[in-house]
Design a protein around this motif. Sequence first.
Motif, mmCIF file in Angstrom:
data_model
loop_
_atom_site.group_PDB
_atom_site.id
_atom_site.type_symbol
_atom_site.label_atom_id
_atom_site.label_comp_id
_atom_site.label_asym_id
_atom_site.label_seq_id
_atom_site.Cartn_x
_atom_site.Cartn_y
_atom_site.Cartn_z
ATOM 1 N N ILE A 74 46.271 26.223 -59.275
ATOM 2 C CA ILE A 74 44.437 26.600 -59.823
ATOM 3 C C ILE A 74 44.106 25.083 -59.649
ATOM 4 O O ILE A 74 44.164 23.651 -59.815
ATOM 5 N N CYS A 75 42.970 25.278 -59.016
ATOM 6 C CA CYS A 75 42.135 24.200 -59.468
ATOM 7 C C CYS A 75 40.667 24.416 -59.350
ATOM 8 O O CYS A 75 40.249 25.557 -60.253
ATOM 9 N N ILE A 76 40.148 23.444 -60.322
ATOM 10 C CA ILE A 76 38.833 23.648 -61.626
ATOM 11 C C ILE A 76 37.503 22.156 -59.886
ATOM 12 O O ILE A 76 37.937 21.267 -59.841
ATOM 13 N N GLY A 77 37.141 23.077 -60.232
ATOM 14 C CA GLY A 77 36.000 22.711 -58.709
ATOM 15 C C GLY A 77 34.728 21.732 -60.042
ATOM 16 O O GLY A 77 34.495 22.208 -60.589
ATOM 17 N N SER A 240 45.188 21.939 -61.079
ATOM 18 C CA SER A 240 44.087 21.101 -60.548
ATOM 19 C C SER A 240 43.488 20.486 -61.313
ATOM 20 O O SER A 240 42.643 21.496 -60.950
ATOM 21 N N THR A 241 42.551 19.320 -62.016
ATOM 22 C CA THR A 241 41.871 19.050 -63.247
ATOM 23 C C THR A 241 40.326 19.308 -62.747
ATOM 24 O O THR A 241 39.371 18.495 -62.865
ATOM 25 N N GLY A 242 40.236 18.719 -61.350
ATOM 26 C CA GLY A 242 39.194 18.107 -60.461
ATOM 27 C C GLY A 242 39.628 16.708 -60.764
ATOM 28 O O GLY A 242 40.029 16.113 -60.734
ATOM 29 N N THR A 243 38.414 15.658 -59.537
ATOM 30 C CA THR A 243 38.315 14.359 -59.415
ATOM 31 C C THR A 243 37.600 14.095 -59.456
ATOM 32 O O THR A 243 36.246 14.439 -58.934
ATOM 33 N N PRO A 244 37.620 12.389 -59.511
ATOM 34 C CA PRO A 244 36.226 11.273 -59.714
ATOM 35 C C PRO A 244 35.968 11.377 -59.026
ATOM 36 O O PRO A 244 35.714 11.599 -57.383
ATOM 37 N N PRO A 245 34.323 10.522 -58.883
ATOM 38 C CA PRO A 245 33.451 10.172 -57.132
ATOM 39 C C PRO A 245 34.546 9.417 -55.699
ATOM 40 O O PRO A 245 35.811 8.794 -56.773
ATOM 41 N N GLY A 246 33.722 9.820 -54.823
ATOM 42 C CA GLY A 246 34.352 8.562 -53.989
ATOM 43 C C GLY A 246 35.961 9.038 -53.140
ATOM 44 O O GLY A 246 35.633 9.311 -52.254
ATOM 45 N N VAL A 247 34.957 10.484 -53.049
ATOM 46 C CA VAL A 247 35.281 11.488 -51.885
ATOM 47 C C VAL A 247 34.969 11.119 -50.188
ATOM 48 O O VAL A 247 33.319 10.800 -50.707
ATOM 49 N N GLY A 248 35.573 11.437 -49.706
ATOM 50 C CA GLY A 248 34.608 11.753 -47.801
ATOM 51 C C GLY A 248 33.861 12.093 -47.390
ATOM 52 O O GLY A 248 32.371 11.534 -47.659
ATOM 53 N N MET A 249 33.263 12.443 -48.567
ATOM 54 C CA MET A 249 32.041 14.308 -48.324
ATOM 55 C C MET A 249 30.505 13.230 -48.769
ATOM 56 O O MET A 249 29.593 13.820 -48.759
#
Length: 281
Positions: A74-77, A240-249
């Motif tokens: 399960i992922c959190i957006g 999976s609880t989400g990501t901090p900034p810095g993704v390619g998009m």
Amino acid sequence: MKFLRYGAPGAEKPAIVDADGKIRDLSAHVTDLSGVALAPDALAKLGAIDLNSLPLVEGSPRLGPCVAGTGKFICIGLNYSDHAAETGATVPPEPIIFMKASSAIVGPNDDVTIPRGSEKTDWEVELAVVIGKTAKYVSEADALDYVAGYCVTNDVSERAFQTERSGQWTKGKSCDTFGPMGPWLVTKDEVPDPQNLGMWLTVNGEKMQDGSSKTMVYGVSFLVSYLSQFMSLHPGDVISTGTPPGVGMGLKPPRYLKPGDVVELGIEGLGTQKQTFQADI
């Protein structure tokens, strides 16, 4: 305690990391790190074994996913306020939930395959929560009682599949190898505050993500409780609880992964991963 699984894909064995950082085999005491073996009390019993009495695993074996038998991934957006801002999105009034296929799960250092037709394969370092016992309608105050521990995941994403091909996000998140997990399952007693962990990711040695779980909008306890209102969470399920900034998009201009790129990532106290991206031929 730090638990792991090592060996060839599909034939991994359970193990634990001793005080010297060496891998000790647990096969004589548990079949695998799955099901009832993930209950907090069961993991505590394994950790209480005299680790010097366990067989030493020599060399540098392949590490598999740190848990087995994951039924739900399960992922959190958009769960980091600064990540939502970089993508131009608004923080949602309730968590965005989507599923990542369990068939995407691979070891932390396995190669990742860029799927055919992909032009926008992206990276996301994430803190993952591993469920240790069945949770249904649990309160936020009791939520951590149902957690076995934590690990690192890379929520690899194909952005065109995710956002430009209509429908739900799942098809941009579930490609084979898009779920590196590990190296360790770190028990919750070693992570006193999951909302205060440094997180980082590099691409070909260049720092892309350098954040902290402090900026998570919906914390671990809330998420476990929240999800348990809609579905039972079972041992081995991963959030999976989400990501901090810095993704390619979110870069200007956007930047995406290509064959030969090397991604390294880690979370404070939870270990590191390293993947080489390759074309699906």
